[in-house]
Motif scaffolding. Structure first.
Motif, mmCIF file in Angstrom:
data_model
loop_
_atom_site.group_PDB
_atom_site.id
_atom_site.type_symbol
_atom_site.label_atom_id
_atom_site.label_comp_id
_atom_site.label_asym_id
_atom_site.label_seq_id
_atom_site.Cartn_x
_atom_site.Cartn_y
_atom_site.Cartn_z
ATOM 1 N N ASP B 49 -15.938 28.952 78.484
ATOM 2 C CA ASP B 49 -15.044 28.723 77.341
ATOM 3 C C ASP B 49 -13.586 28.736 77.765
ATOM 4 O O ASP B 49 -12.776 27.940 77.281
ATOM 5 N N PHE B 50 -13.253 29.639 78.688
ATOM 6 C CA PHE B 50 -11.885 29.741 79.181
ATOM 7 C C PHE B 50 -11.483 28.453 79.898
ATOM 8 O O PHE B 50 -10.414 27.900 79.647
ATOM 9 N N VAL B 51 -12.374 27.971 80.758
ATOM 10 C CA VAL B 51 -12.061 26.768 81.547
ATOM 11 C C VAL B 51 -11.960 25.548 80.636
ATOM 12 O O VAL B 51 -11.056 24.710 80.784
ATOM 13 N N ARG B 52 -12.867 25.456 79.651
ATOM 14 C CA ARG B 52 -12.820 24.333 78.708
ATOM 15 C C ARG B 52 -11.462 24.304 77.992
ATOM 16 O O ARG B 52 -10.825 23.256 77.860
ATOM 17 N N GLU B 53 -11.038 25.485 77.552
ATOM 18 C CA GLU B 53 -9.757 25.609 76.847
ATOM 19 C C GLU B 53 -8.596 25.142 77.741
ATOM 20 O O GLU B 53 -7.695 24.418 77.289
ATOM 21 N N GLU B 54 -8.617 25.534 79.014
ATOM 22 C CA GLU B 54 -7.541 25.142 79.939
ATOM 23 C C GLU B 54 -7.542 23.627 80.155
ATOM 24 O O GLU B 54 -6.482 23.005 80.231
ATOM 25 N N ILE B 55 -8.738 23.037 80.267
ATOM 26 C CA ILE B 55 -8.827 21.578 80.447
ATOM 27 C C ILE B 55 -8.208 20.886 79.233
ATOM 28 O O ILE B 55 -7.396 19.960 79.370
ATOM 29 N N ARG B 56 -8.534 21.371 78.048
ATOM 30 C CA ARG B 56 -8.015 20.729 76.825
ATOM 31 C C ARG B 56 -6.506 20.924 76.697
ATOM 32 O O ARG B 56 -5.780 20.010 76.292
ATOM 33 N N LYS B 57 -6.049 22.121 77.064
ATOM 34 C CA LYS B 57 -4.598 22.384 77.012
ATOM 35 C C LYS B 57 -3.851 21.483 77.995
ATOM 36 O O LYS B 57 -2.756 20.997 77.694
ATOM 37 N N THR B 58 -4.452 21.290 79.171
ATOM 38 C CA THR B 58 -3.806 20.429 80.171
ATOM 39 C C THR B 58 -3.651 19.016 79.627
ATOM 40 O O THR B 58 -2.619 18.360 79.815
ATOM 41 N N ARG B 59 -4.666 18.543 78.894
ATOM 42 C CA ARG B 59 -4.601 17.186 78.320
ATOM 43 C C ARG B 59 -3.501 17.080 77.263
ATOM 44 O O ARG B 59 -2.984 15.984 77.013
ATOM 45 N N GLU B 60 -3.153 18.221 76.650
ATOM 46 C CA GLU B 60 -2.049 18.189 75.677
ATOM 47 C C GLU B 60 -0.702 18.087 76.398
ATOM 48 O O GLU B 60 0.263 17.548 75.862
ATOM 49 N N ILE B 61 -0.634 18.647 77.612
ATOM 50 C CA ILE B 61 0.626 18.657 78.363
ATOM 51 C C ILE B 61 0.843 17.336 79.090
ATOM 52 O O ILE B 61 1.963 16.851 79.194
ATOM 53 N N THR B 62 -0.236 16.753 79.626
ATOM 54 C CA THR B 62 -0.072 15.539 80.441
ATOM 55 C C THR B 62 -1.154 14.514 80.135
ATOM 56 O O THR B 62 -2.273 14.892 79.768
ATOM 57 N N ASN B 63 -0.780 13.228 80.278
ATOM 58 C CA ASN B 63 -1.824 12.203 80.217
ATOM 59 C C ASN B 63 -2.084 11.614 81.598
ATOM 60 O O ASN B 63 -2.728 10.591 81.751
ATOM 61 N N ARG B 64 -1.530 12.278 82.616
ATOM 62 C CA ARG B 64 -1.754 11.831 83.990
ATOM 63 C C ARG B 64 -2.977 12.537 84.582
ATOM 64 O O ARG B 64 -3.442 13.535 84.039
ATOM 65 N N PRO B 65 -3.479 12.028 85.722
ATOM 66 C CA PRO B 65 -4.668 12.655 86.318
ATOM 67 C C PRO B 65 -4.418 14.109 86.714
ATOM 68 O O PRO B 65 -3.319 14.469 87.133
#
Lengths: 72, 314
Positions: B49-65
């Motif tokens: 759950d923690f890792v999923r949350e970080e992945i989703r948060k990262t997508r909010e910060i950047t649209n780059r790879p």
């Protein structure tokens, strides 16, 4: 027969005395670390023409021999 | 500066941020990716759950790879291996073991896998399993390390495999990047330098210690446990080494002594009980900067260094 071939490959790959490699010898007994084990696994893959992807579970010569027999 | 790694991973600069446990979160990874490097989220020992949350948060910060680093000794590794497929993560780096048994599923899902490797044998094995590139990491790096040095390891791995090689360990500025390219690498992974990125959310004490650290201020512990760790010299690491050299201490006691020490450094800045993992390049790290400033400075310095090569061969 697999055992003899595997023992020979291990001995040659890591410069060990083949007489000290028995079925129940562990890699730890042979003072092989995880990098050495990979070298052995690679040599086994080449010799038998197989692909091993469970190298993390290998502990003894017997584990390796059984795996080779299953994959051959 | 454009290398084969840039087009392969869809990034502007050939700089990958290390997947540092407890450190490499959405804030750091997103900022590095926004700056044109490849940000990495560390899955470490964290639950799904923690890792999923970080992945989703990262997508909010950047649209780059960006990528996720899978720590193969994690108790949750099977779940994390599935999660990255579900979340459609495009790039993975791996550490602390061999990801062989997950490779098929990841590659079928279209994921580019870039394992960290400490030897030519493991690099070859990973190439055979379908890795897109490998990160050859020398023992100058921080955290869990291998035996070989970057200088010796990188060219040998370049000779051993036909996939691109990324150099890591001891690289903290543009001269390191330039040297890595000269050794045959197509890019670098940096960890220690990004510890002091403004977007890195570790405790201020950790950052201050990195900025203050000089060349001789790291040491290696844990060799007896079979997984050596490089960290700053502190009361904790000195006590650990003393225990390690004490033949009456069992391996279990040693493991227990080290458990949770990195978290205490990252979260609490605990100088007595924390393990401040850092690489030998800590002496090159002089100040806090944004991820963008770090990356642009490294690239500019690498270009100047490479441009000056002629003066040595005249």
């Amino acid at each position: 027969m697999t055992f003899e071939k595997v023992a020979k490959i291990i001995a040659e790959a890591r410069d060990l005395d083949i007489s000290e490699i028995k079925m129940d010898t562990s890699f730890e007994d042979m003072e092989l670390d995880s990098l050495d084990v990979i070298e052995v696994v690679m040599a086994i893959e080449e010799a038998f023409g197989i692909n091993i992807d469970t190298e993390g579970d290998l502990r003894t010569v017997e584990d390796l021999v059984k795996l080779v027999d299953n994959l051959k | 500066m454009n290398t084969i790694i840039c087009s392969m991973l869809g990034i502007k600069y050939p700089i990958i941020q290390g997947g540092m446990a407890w450190v490499a979160n959405a804030s750091l990874a997103g900022s590095v990716s926004n700056a044109g490097g490849l940000g990495i989220i560390a899955a470490a020992n964290a639950p799904v759950d923690f890792v999923r949350e970080e992945i989703r948060k990262t997508r909010e910060i950047t649209n780059r790879p960006f990528g996720v680093n899978i720590m193969l000794m994690s108790p949750f590794v099977d779940d994390i291996a599935r999660l990255v497929i579900e979340e459609k993560v495009k790039i993975l780096t791996t550490g602390a073991g061999l990801p062989s048994k997950y490779m098929k599923d990841w590659i079928e899902a279209g994921i580019k896998v870039v394992p960290v490797v400490p030897s030519c044998g493991i690099a070859k094995k990973m190439e055979r399993s379908g890795a897109s590139a490998v990160i050859a990491e020398g023992g100058e790096a921080g955290g869990h390390i291998g035996e070989l040095s970057t200088m010796a390891l990188v060219p040998q791995v370049c000779d051993a495999v036909d996939i691109p090689v990324i150099a890591a360990g001891g690289i903290g500025d543009g001269r390191g990047l330039a040297a890595a390219l000269m050794l045959g690498a197509a890019g670098v992974q940096m960890g220690t330098r990004f510890l002091v990125a403004k977007e890195c959310t570790i405790h201020q004490t950790y950052k201050d210690k990195i900025v203050a650290a000089k060349d001789i201020d790291t040491m290696t512990t844990g060799k007896r446990l079979g997984h050596p760790v490089r960290a700053l010299k502190t009361p904790f690491t000195r006590a650990f080494l003393k225990n390690e050299n004490d033949c009456f201490k069992t391996l279990e006691e040693l493991e227990a002594f080290g458990a949770g020490a990195l978290r205490k450094a990252v979260m609490e800045g605990d100088e007595r009980a924390g393990c401040f993992m850092a690489g030998q390049s800590c002496g090159l790290v002089k100040k806090e900067q944004t991820a963008k400033e770090i990356i642009e400075e490294v690239i500019d310095q690498a270009k100047i260094t490479l441009g000056g090569v002629e003066k040595w061969v005249r």
